[in-house]
Motif scaffolding. Structure first.
Motif, mmCIF file in Angstrom:
data_model
loop_
_atom_site.group_PDB
_atom_site.id
_atom_site.type_symbol
_atom_site.label_atom_id
_atom_site.label_comp_id
_atom_site.label_asym_id
_atom_site.label_seq_id
_atom_site.Cartn_x
_atom_site.Cartn_y
_atom_site.Cartn_z
ATOM 1 N N GLU A 181 0.827 -1.202 0.000
ATOM 2 C CA GLU A 181 0.000 0.000 0.000
ATOM 3 C C GLU A 181 0.866 1.258 0.000
ATOM 4 O OE1 GLU A 181 -2.754 -0.122 3.196
ATOM 5 O OE2 GLU A 181 -3.826 -1.886 2.433
ATOM 6 N N ARG A 182 1.963 1.232 0.766
ATOM 7 C CA ARG A 182 2.860 2.381 0.775
ATOM 8 C C ARG A 182 3.455 2.621 -0.610
ATOM 9 N NH1 ARG A 182 7.848 3.871 0.695
ATOM 10 N NH2 ARG A 182 8.540 1.755 0.258
ATOM 11 N N HIS A 183 3.839 1.513 -1.257
ATOM 12 C CA HIS A 183 4.396 1.643 -2.612
ATOM 13 C C HIS A 183 3.345 2.167 -3.587
ATOM 14 C CE1 HIS A 183 6.906 0.747 -6.077
ATOM 15 N NE2 HIS A 183 5.893 0.093 -6.613
ATOM 16 N N GLU A 184 2.131 1.619 -3.499
ATOM 17 C CA GLU A 184 1.064 2.073 -4.399
ATOM 18 C C GLU A 184 0.723 3.531 -4.146
ATOM 19 O OE1 GLU A 184 -2.091 -0.649 -3.724
ATOM 20 O OE2 GLU A 184 -1.198 -2.284 -4.896
ATOM 21 N N LEU A 185 0.671 3.923 -2.860
ATOM 22 C CA LEU A 185 0.398 5.320 -2.547
ATOM 23 C C LEU A 185 1.508 6.215 -3.073
ATOM 24 C CD1 LEU A 185 -1.391 7.378 -1.145
ATOM 25 C CD2 LEU A 185 -0.158 6.937 0.973
ATOM 26 N N GLY A 186 2.750 5.753 -2.941
ATOM 27 C CA GLY A 186 3.866 6.515 -3.497
ATOM 28 C C GLY A 186 3.763 6.647 -5.004
ATOM 29 N N GLY A 191 2.910 9.822 -9.512
ATOM 30 C CA GLY A 191 2.317 9.861 -10.850
ATOM 31 C C GLY A 191 1.231 10.897 -11.015
ATOM 32 N N ALA A 192 0.867 11.587 -9.939
ATOM 33 C CA ALA A 192 -0.202 12.587 -10.024
ATOM 34 C C ALA A 192 0.244 13.763 -10.883
ATOM 35 C CB ALA A 192 -0.579 13.072 -8.622
ATOM 36 N N THR A 193 -0.704 14.337 -11.592
ATOM 37 C CA THR A 193 -0.413 15.515 -12.413
ATOM 38 C C THR A 193 -0.630 16.812 -11.643
ATOM 39 O OG1 THR A 193 -2.686 15.471 -13.275
ATOM 40 C CG2 THR A 193 -0.999 14.324 -14.547
ATOM 41 N N ASP A 194 -1.237 16.730 -10.464
ATOM 42 C CA ASP A 194 -1.414 17.902 -9.614
ATOM 43 C C ASP A 194 -0.200 18.074 -8.720
ATOM 44 O OD1 ASP A 194 -3.938 18.196 -10.688
ATOM 45 O OD2 ASP A 194 -4.915 17.092 -9.080
ATOM 46 N N VAL A 195 0.006 19.301 -8.251
ATOM 47 C CA VAL A 195 1.077 19.573 -7.295
ATOM 48 C C VAL A 195 0.642 19.047 -5.933
ATOM 49 C CG1 VAL A 195 2.419 21.356 -6.134
ATOM 50 C CG2 VAL A 195 1.823 21.621 -8.543
ATOM 51 N N ILE A 196 1.464 18.193 -5.319
ATOM 52 C CA ILE A 196 1.219 17.701 -3.958
ATOM 53 C C ILE A 196 2.405 18.121 -3.107
ATOM 54 C CG2 ILE A 196 0.821 15.691 -2.506
ATOM 55 C CD1 ILE A 196 -0.389 14.276 -4.876
ATOM 56 N N VAL A 206 8.323 19.502 3.470
ATOM 57 C CA VAL A 206 8.968 18.217 3.777
ATOM 58 C C VAL A 206 8.830 17.232 2.623
ATOM 59 C CG1 VAL A 206 8.675 18.482 6.261
ATOM 60 C CG2 VAL A 206 6.875 17.355 4.950
ATOM 61 N N ARG A 207 7.930 17.524 1.675
ATOM 62 C CA ARG A 207 7.788 16.640 0.509
ATOM 63 C C ARG A 207 7.169 17.412 -0.639
ATOM 64 N NH1 ARG A 207 5.208 10.536 0.018
ATOM 65 N NH2 ARG A 207 5.720 10.260 -2.183
ATOM 66 N N LEU A 208 7.668 17.131 -1.854
ATOM 67 C CA LEU A 208 7.128 17.725 -3.075
ATOM 68 C C LEU A 208 7.168 16.658 -4.156
ATOM 69 C CD1 LEU A 208 6.150 20.360 -4.517
ATOM 70 C CD2 LEU A 208 8.538 20.725 -5.172
ATOM 71 N N ASN A 209 6.027 16.409 -4.804
ATOM 72 C CA ASN A 209 5.978 15.330 -5.799
ATOM 73 C C ASN A 209 6.579 15.781 -7.136
ATOM 74 O OD1 ASN A 209 3.881 17.061 -6.590
ATOM 75 N ND2 ASN A 209 2.646 15.392 -7.394
ATOM 76 N N PRO A 210 6.849 14.840 -8.055
ATOM 77 C CA PRO A 210 7.465 15.194 -9.343
ATOM 78 C C PRO A 210 6.670 16.219 -10.149
ATOM 79 C CG PRO A 210 7.643 12.840 -8.981
ATOM 80 C CD PRO A 210 6.781 13.375 -7.869
ATOM 81 N N ALA A 211 5.326 16.145 -10.098
ATOM 82 C CA ALA A 211 4.533 17.146 -10.821
ATOM 83 C C ALA A 211 4.789 18.533 -10.251
ATOM 84 C CB ALA A 211 3.047 16.794 -10.729
ATOM 85 N N GLY A 212 4.928 18.610 -8.926
ATOM 86 C CA GLY A 212 5.245 19.889 -8.311
ATOM 87 C C GLY A 212 6.616 20.395 -8.747
ATOM 88 N N GLU A 213 7.586 19.495 -8.833
ATOM 89 C CA GLU A 213 8.917 19.886 -9.313
ATOM 90 C C GLU A 213 8.828 20.459 -10.718
ATOM 91 O OE1 GLU A 213 12.019 16.865 -7.168
ATOM 92 O OE2 GLU A 213 10.890 16.070 -8.856
ATOM 93 N N ARG A 214 8.042 19.793 -11.578
ATOM 94 C CA ARG A 214 7.948 20.211 -12.975
ATOM 95 C C ARG A 214 7.200 21.540 -13.108
ATOM 96 N NH1 ARG A 214 5.511 16.269 -14.293
ATOM 97 N NH2 ARG A 214 3.375 17.025 -14.461
ATOM 98 N N ILE A 215 6.079 21.669 -12.419
ATOM 99 C CA ILE A 215 5.253 22.871 -12.566
ATOM 100 C C ILE A 215 5.898 24.074 -11.895
ATOM 101 C CG2 ILE A 215 3.022 23.891 -11.949
ATOM 102 C CD1 ILE A 215 1.795 21.102 -12.261
ATOM 103 N N LEU A 216 6.513 23.863 -10.723
ATOM 104 C CA LEU A 216 7.124 24.968 -9.993
ATOM 105 C C LEU A 216 8.547 25.252 -10.449
ATOM 106 C CD1 LEU A 216 5.872 24.019 -6.429
ATOM 107 C CD2 LEU A 216 4.989 25.842 -7.883
ATOM 108 N N GLY A 217 9.157 24.312 -11.173
ATOM 109 C CA GLY A 217 10.517 24.516 -11.649
ATOM 110 C C GLY A 217 11.554 24.456 -10.549
ATOM 111 N N ALA A 291 0.830 19.003 7.240
ATOM 112 C CA ALA A 291 -0.298 19.508 6.449
ATOM 113 C C ALA A 291 0.010 19.264 4.979
ATOM 114 C CB ALA A 291 -0.524 20.995 6.704
ATOM 115 N N THR A 292 -0.985 18.794 4.254
ATOM 116 C CA THR A 292 -0.814 18.427 2.846
ATOM 117 C C THR A 292 -1.753 19.246 1.977
ATOM 118 O OG1 THR A 292 -0.233 16.170 3.489
ATOM 119 C CG2 THR A 292 -0.835 16.527 1.188
#
Length: 554
Positions: A181-186, A191-196, A206-217, A291-292
């Motif tokens: 479940e942890r792997h699937e949640l990861g 894989g989300a297209t929204d910024v998390i 403390v955490r930024l997903n790949p979509a956030g890296e791409r959109i925020l640069g 907070a997320t």
């Protein structure tokens, strides 16, 4: 008794000595029996210790199963063994480990514990030990040697440890499920297209997903530890200040925010409109608060709403005036006795107005077809000059054919296009030029060949398009300010339709000044030549930058 008789009778037997010897032998047997019993107890304790160590070692179900079955086979003196284990939420039991070969093959899967017991009853070479009947159930099968029985002491140890083993396998299954479940949640988060983005109580990332890296640069490693306001740039983008941060609000209140719109800065520093959901939760039970925020770019949604509003306003305006004219002319004809010539004039005006309405409906239908995915083109070879000649014939009905000037070489190779759709492109572009240019001025259609492409141009002497708005007028419902001020009717759809149709062929449409410096506009667009008629320079096709970009988009 004589001395000779005493010598022949042998030494005298001492009864006390015999009793002592018998007692020593008995003590020796008791000692050996006690020693053997103690050894067995020690072996059993050691075996239990070994099993306890295996249970405490954790690991996956398969890893634990391989270690346990080896130890159980050693304890019981079996030829081999196998373990089946169930899984929460799934029927049946699956084999997770086995050793050596059995007299007959073993099933990889068992329907339930009943099937395991039936297997043991049918197979005389197996001894079954049910470790646990609760979900997830677990069962062991030991291969009985042909020349000797299984070790009862070893079996006793296995029976004593079965509950502990069942608990260990249950824990292993739980760890496996949690890890999955942890792997699937990861995977979902990555894989989300929204910024998390997740922050701590001090609103430090403390955490930024790949979509956030791409959109925020920004790389996740560079973002961690910085404030969310610094990373997202909400205040700079005009979204909200530090005192109204949604993340700070959920950290303070503990309640979630289901939907809130604000703005943040993208990778290029451009403000973008976002909609976010915010929630608070500890990183783990008893751990620090996190907070997320899940942030979605809604700029396209807002643009679509503006487009819809513009569409409604434009269509309403374009329909209201002609419908009022039709109603007025029709009421005049119905309620007044007019001379035949005047009646004909009113009918002609109604006809002209309905033609405008029909053109608007055609444009709306064209946009509907263009938005279909994919746009299917019915390509066929055709001469560009033939398309221009066909358009001239259509213009003859309105008397505008005299203004159309074709500056075309007779050696132009044929083009590979959808004839109906490119004919519509020519009709729209020339119609625009006729509408916005003074009545006596010519509309010049030219064409040249550049590599794999025919580059067509349409020049007029009209009001022109301001340079700042040349890309905007190629979008739906946008009209240049000088055209709007001229009060020339139009919907702002024609150029958009032409651009989409040209791009569907792999070409490109652009608007610029006339190359001769005279007032007016030049509209240029590229169309593909028939493959066998394309020019080749040095044995390799030559393509312009515009054509290459257009082909890539196609």
């Amino acid at each position: 008794m004589t001395e000779g008789n005493r010598e022949s009778a042998g030494p005298a037997v001492d009864p006390e000595l015999d009793q002592l010897r018998a007692r020593l032998a008995a003590l020796e047997r008791e000692y050996r029996s006690a020693f053997d019993q103690a050894q067995r107890e020690a072996d059993a304790l050691f075996a239990q210790y070994q099993l306890s160590q295996l249970v405490a070692s954790g690991g996956s179900p398969a890893e634990l199963g391989r270690a346990v079955i080896v130890e159980l086979v050693r304890l019981a003196g079996a030829d081999g063994g196998a373990i089946w284990l169930g899984e929460t939420g799934r029927p049946g039991l699956g084999m997770i480990a086995r050793t050596d070969e059995f007299a007959a093959p073993l099933p990889t899967d068992l329907e339930d514990l009943g099937a395991a017991r039936e297997l043991a009853e049918d197979r005389q070479d197996l001894r079954l030990i049910v470790l646990g009947e609760d979900v997830p159930a677990s069962v062991v099968a030991l291969a009985i040697p042909t020349e000797r029985p299984l070790d009862d002491d070893g079996l006793r140890v296995a029976q004593l440890a079965r509950h502990e083993l069942a608990s260990a396998f249950g824990g292993a299954r739980l760890r496996e499920a949690l890890e999955r479940e942890r792997h699937e949640l990861g995977e979902v988060v990555d894989g989300a297209t929204d910024v998390i983005v997740q922050v701590d109580e001090g609103r430090r990332v403390v955490r930024l997903n790949p979509a956030g890296e791409r959109i925020l640069g920004i790389d996740s490693a560079a973002a961690i530890g910085r404030s969310c306001g610094d990373v997202l740039g909400c205040a700079v983008a005009g979204g909200h200040g530090e005192d109204h941060c949604p993340l700070a609000e959920v950290i303070a209140s503990g309640g979630a925010i289901g939907y809130r719109e604000t703005a943040m800065r993208d990778a290029h520093g451009t403000p973008i409109r976002i909609a976010g959901g915010y929630s608070r939760a500890p990183s783990h039970p008893g751990g620090p608060i996190r907070a997320t925020a899940i942030l979605r770019d809604i700029s396209a949604v807002r643009a679509l709403e503006q487009l819809r509003e513009g569409f409604v306003a434009t269509v309403s305006h374009e329909l209201r005036t002609p419908l009022a004219l039709v109603r007025g002319y029709a009421e005049t004809i119905l309620h007044f006795e007019l001379p035949a010539a005047e009646q004909r004039e009113y009918v002609e005006r109604i006809h002209g107005v309905t033609s405008r309405l029909g053109s608007l409906v055609d444009q709306i239908l064209d946009i509907t077809h263009l938005d279909a995915d994919p746009l299917i083109l019915e390509r066929a070879p055709v001469a560009f000059a033939a398309l221009v000649a066909r358009l001239r014939g259509d213009l003859a009905l309105s008397g505008d054919d005299a203004r159309l000037v074709a500056d075309l070489s007779p050696e132009l190779p044929p083009i590979d296009v959808d004839i109906v759709r490119i004919g519509r492109v020519l009709e729209n572009l020339v119609g625009n030029a006729l509408k916005y240019a003074p009545t006596p001025t010519p509309i010049v259609v030219g064409a040249t060949v550049d590599g794999d492409w025919l580059l067509a141009t349409i020049d007029d002497e009209g009001v022109g398009v301001p340079e700042a708005e040349r890309s905007l007028v190629l979008e739906p419902f946008h009209r240049a300010w000088n055209v709007r001020e001229s009060r020339i009717p139009g919907t702002g759809l024609g150029l958009y339709i032409c651009r989409r149709l040209v791009e569907a062929h792999g070409g490109r449409l652009s608007i610029g000044d006339r190359p001769d410096g005279r007032p007016g506009t030049r509209v240029s667009f590229s169309l593909p030549l028939v493959a066998g008629r394309r020019r080749v320079d040095g044995g390799r096709p030559r393509r312009t930058q515009a054509a290459s970009q257009g082909a890539a988009r196609g």
